[in-house]
Scaffold this motif. Sequence first.
Motif, short mmCIF file in Angstrom:
data_model
loop_
_atom_site.label_atom_id
_atom_site.label_comp_id
_atom_site.label_asym_id
_atom_site.label_seq_id
_atom_site.Cartn_x
_atom_site.Cartn_y
_atom_site.Cartn_z
N ALA A 134 0.82 -1.22 0.00
CA ALA A 134 0.00 0.00 0.00
C ALA A 134 0.85 1.27 0.00
N GLY A 135 2.00 1.22 0.66
CA GLY A 135 2.84 2.41 0.73
C GLY A 135 3.69 2.64 -0.50
N GLU A 136 3.67 1.69 -1.46
CA GLU A 136 4.52 1.81 -2.63
C GLU A 136 3.75 1.82 -3.95
N THR A 177 -7.58 3.67 -4.61
CA THR A 177 -8.32 3.07 -5.72
C THR A 177 -7.80 1.68 -6.05
N VAL A 178 -6.49 1.54 -6.01
CA VAL A 178 -5.86 0.29 -6.42
C VAL A 178 -6.04 -0.82 -5.39
N MET A 179 -5.83 -0.52 -4.10
CA MET A 179 -5.84 -1.55 -3.08
C MET A 179 -7.19 -2.26 -2.92
N GLU A 181 -4.51 14.90 0.14
CA GLU A 181 -3.83 15.80 -0.80
C GLU A 181 -3.25 15.00 -1.97
N TYR A 182 -2.63 13.88 -1.67
CA TYR A 182 -2.05 13.03 -2.71
C TYR A 182 -3.13 12.54 -3.66
N THR A 183 -4.27 12.11 -3.11
CA THR A 183 -5.36 11.57 -3.92
C THR A 183 -5.95 12.65 -4.83
N ARG A 184 -6.11 13.86 -4.31
CA ARG A 184 -6.67 14.95 -5.12
C ARG A 184 -5.75 15.31 -6.28
#
Length: 384
Positions: A106-108, A114-116, A373-376
């Motif tokens: 998950a951290g990489e 969305t992916v997990m 923030e990363y997701t947006r």
Amino acid sequence: MLLAIEVLIESFSLINVFAVKWYGESEFWLALGKVILAVGLILYTFITMVGGNPLGDKYGFRFWKDPGSFGEVYSTGSLGRFCGFLACLVQASFTVAGPDYISMAAGEVENPRTVMPRAYNKAFGRLMAFFVLGSLCIGIVVPYNSQELIDGFKGGAPGAAASPYVISMNRLRIRVLPDIVNALVLSAAFSAGNSYVYCASRSLFGLALEGRAPKFLTRCTRNGVPIYCVLLVLVISLLSFLQVSSGTAQVLRWFVSVITASQLINFSVIAFTYTRFRKACAAQGLSRDSLPYKGILQPYLAWYAFAGCIVMTLLNGFPVFIKGNWKLASFFFSYTMVGVFPLLYFGWKLLKGTRVIKLENVDLYQDVAEIDEYTRNFTPTRAR
């Protein structure tokens, strides 16, 4: 055997230390081989059972009738068949590891929210299909009282020599295919070892970063490889040389018992931790509908998993309690982790003075702002 173990450990060292950037690429192709093997053996079972074999033997479900679908062990009659079922269930517990490793990525991965969730759903569906169908096929292709099967396991036959599929292929006089299966089984074993070196070293690295393991384990190479963590895991892998002198079958049973208990305890902790997380969400008014992934039938499945893992942990070495089967080594390897786990848990709390956090005080929002923030602002990386 000695040369094979040396080659495997050296290969793990090469991939996990010097060529770690190729780890994902190598695992992709090795995983593809495992999928081909699983699907191929399922198709093999269906084709041969309806007569698609050199002997033209339409054996179907013959072995479910003679000698039967349930073998008797440690006793006779209904009790013996139940013990046989229980012994298989304990062995099956060894295979539960794997799905939890998905979370380690998950951290990489890109855009994990969305992916997990997609990865979790696909992984469990495929694993269930392969495990259930694979178990069904094994009971079809060879009888449980096959002398070749019994001798293979008692003698610790190398490679896939004790495989029900290989025994079935030899019985049906199918050539070449057993060699292909043997090669794919060995590649699958290599993939498993390679993955475990990676996951174990990264888990140890994570513990070191949190101060729960020696600080020197946080040191990394220029490529970001936690070198001392990898080396420590590789040192532990040297225990595999015990197979050279003690007999493959016996040593394997010892390691399987220890690992099975560890995995079951691990899953019971995961399940219990989830129940605490769910209660913390309820206590703080956080709706599960706002989470990117929501499991079904919760918390009932979590409590079922917790209770099931505890029961299977206690039954891991049940044969030693049957009259005439007591073996100190078997008892030790089956139940060591049952004593080690609470010793580590309560020992840490006493040593560090930590306490159980109240549900109202559990931090459910740590790093959430950064992830939002990363997701947006996420932009997919273009394929190269």
